[in-house]
Structure formats: C-alpha cells, structure tokens
Scaffold this motif. Structure first.
Motif, PDB file in Angstrom:
ATOM      1  N   MET A 176      22.095 -78.804  81.810  1.00 18.23           N
ATOM      2  CA  MET A 176      22.753 -78.076  80.721  1.00 18.23           C
ATOM      3  C   MET A 176      24.270 -78.164  80.846  1.00 18.23           C
ATOM      4  O   MET A 176      24.981 -78.393  79.856  1.00 18.23           O
ATOM      5  CB  MET A 176      22.312 -76.616  80.719  1.00 18.23           C
ATOM      6  CG  MET A 176      22.961 -75.770  79.622  1.00 18.23           C
ATOM      7  SD  MET A 176      22.414 -74.045  79.700  1.00 18.23           S
ATOM      8  CE  MET A 176      23.371 -73.313  78.364  1.00 18.23           C
ATOM      9  N   ILE A 193      19.921 -69.228  79.850  1.00 18.00           N
ATOM     10  CA  ILE A 193      18.976 -70.331  79.968  1.00 18.00           C
ATOM     11  C   ILE A 193      17.847 -69.929  80.901  1.00 18.00           C
ATOM     12  O   ILE A 193      18.091 -69.468  82.022  1.00 18.00           O
ATOM     13  CB  ILE A 193      19.647 -71.645  80.448  1.00 18.00           C
ATOM     14  CG1 ILE A 193      18.579 -72.739  80.660  1.00 18.00           C
ATOM     15  CG2 ILE A 193      20.501 -71.438  81.688  1.00 18.00           C
ATOM     16  CD1 ILE A 193      19.147 -74.113  80.947  1.00 18.00           C
ATOM     17  N   LEU A 200      15.685 -79.770  76.585  1.00 22.11           N
ATOM     18  CA  LEU A 200      16.898 -79.016  76.882  1.00 22.11           C
ATOM     19  C   LEU A 200      18.039 -79.343  75.924  1.00 22.11           C
ATOM     20  O   LEU A 200      18.717 -78.439  75.440  1.00 22.11           O
ATOM     21  CB  LEU A 200      17.305 -79.272  78.336  1.00 22.11           C
ATOM     22  CG  LEU A 200      18.195 -78.198  78.970  1.00 22.11           C
ATOM     23  CD1 LEU A 200      17.957 -78.134  80.460  1.00 22.11           C
ATOM     24  CD2 LEU A 200      19.653 -78.458  78.684  1.00 22.11           C
ATOM     25  N   LEU A 204      19.857 -76.623  73.493  1.00 21.22           N
ATOM     26  CA  LEU A 204      21.293 -76.355  73.572  1.00 21.22           C
ATOM     27  C   LEU A 204      21.972 -76.591  72.236  1.00 21.22           C
ATOM     28  O   LEU A 204      22.785 -75.773  71.783  1.00 21.22           O
ATOM     29  CB  LEU A 204      21.926 -77.224  74.662  1.00 21.22           C
ATOM     30  CG  LEU A 204      23.438 -77.068  74.838  1.00 21.22           C
ATOM     31  CD1 LEU A 204      23.787 -75.628  75.225  1.00 21.22           C
ATOM     32  CD2 LEU A 204      23.954 -78.043  75.903  1.00 21.22           C
TER      33      LEU A 204
END
Length: 216
Positions: A176, A193, A200, A204
């Motif tokens: 991330m 998170i 992912l 995001l």
C-alpha cells in the motif's frame, strides 16, 4: 504522474521498511534510515542506501540536514516502539519521534511528502499514537493498519474507514505504501487498512477517489 525520485524510510530495518525498500528500489533512490550499524547487511540486500541516524538521539536539525543532503522527495515513517522500553520509550518514538520528523520536514525549503504508518486504534485519545499530533503545511498521508501479522502478502485488503481492528499482513501494508508513492492526491487522508477480498490497488484507488478520511 508521480514526481518522486528520492525516498527516505524511517526505520528502514523494520519488517515493513525492508519490504518497502525491496518494492521501491528498482524505480527510486531509497535511503533507509537506521540506528545501528549491525543492521547494515539487511539493508544492503534491499538495494537501498544506508543512512545511520538515531530517531531518539539525533536532533530535528540533523534530520533536516540529512533529508536535504539526499535531496529527499518523500519520507516514509514506519517506526514504532512496539511496546519495548515501556511507556517512556513509546512516547519518545511514537510521539516525539514523529513530531521531530514533522518539524524537520517543515523546516525544509523544498516541498516534501510524508507517509506516516500509525495504527487503526489511534483514535483512542488515551493512547500515545502519532496520528494525534499531525500538523504541518506539507503533504502528508496516514496509513492505519490493523493488527500486523507476519506471513506472505496476499495483495488483497479493505481500505478506507474500517472502524474496527482486524489483521493485516505487513507485506501488504508495504505494498500500500509503495502504491501511495504514486498518489500525490492522497494528501491529508487517513486511511485504515485491514485484510479483505479486494485487490489492494483497486481498494486504494477507490478509497482515495471517495476521499474516505479519518481526520484529526
């Protein structure tokens, strides 16, 4: 398009820091800031440069100079006391250390971004969590993971406003962070998170687009 060329990681020897350096070093100049020469070999395997500087002992001015010397564009703060040394050290690292780095960045003439790894339960004002003390006119983003675990990353997560603490793999937190390097529009967002079922990067992108914020 990201304008980042040089990234400094504090602490570069933590599990998230080591993984992040591996992810970023093929594309960026990475400086891993560590406090002990015994950590050198682990850092070298990541492709990062070494910078020996103690978060607890060095002054704010020394950090400013170090950032300017390496022409840093982004600082990633992923250093926590981890319960070692009691409340006094937790305050020295998780609060005073964060404030020191914030002030060091604020003292620079060059605009610098900051990614700060906090924790998902840091909304509890009774705890000395760094994200209570965010300040500064530069661009910062807070990443608030749930309970950190060690296992291979899965590349899946839930990101945004979780409201509770569940587990998340350290490798996925590092992933991330690496993606956030490419997201200057994530400034002044605080993003939780935890483990989830969404790829992912997709999670995001959606969280940033929706401006899901936990502001302080």
């Amino acid at each position: 398009m990201s304008s980042i060329c040089s990234v400094a990681i504090i602490s570069g020897h933590g599990k998230i820091g080591l993984c992040l350096a591996h992810l970023l070093s093929p594309k960026y100049t990475i400086s891993s800031i560590i406090c002990s020469s015994t950590q050198f070999q682990d850092i070298l395997t990541t492709g990062a440069h070494l910078l020996l500087l103690s978060l607890e002992e060095a002054s704010m001015q020394e950090f400013t100079k170090a950032f300017e010397d390496i022409k840093v564009d982004m600082v990633v703060f992923s250093f926590g006391a981890g319960g070692k040394g009691g409340l006094e050290r937790t305050k020295a690292v998780d609060y005073e250390g964060v404030v020191k780095v914030f002030d060091a960045i604020a003292a620079m003439e060059k605009p610098v971004r900051l990614l700060l790894v906090s924790s998902i339960n840091s909304h509890d004002c009774s705890k000395p969590a760094p994200s209570h003390y965010v300040r500064g006119n530069f661009k910062w983003t807070i990443v608030r993971p749930g309970w950190l675990i060690n296992m291979p990353g899965v590349g899946m997560a839930s990101i945004g406003r979780m409201g509770m603490s569940t587990r998340i793999v350290r490798d996925d937190v590092a992933l991330m962070l690496s993606l956030l390097v490419e997201h200057p529009n994530a400034a002044r967002l605080a993003l939780d998170i935890v483990g989830g079922e969404t790829p992912l990067k997709e999670a995001l992108d959606k969280a940033i687009e929706a401006c899901e914020m936990n502001m302080y």
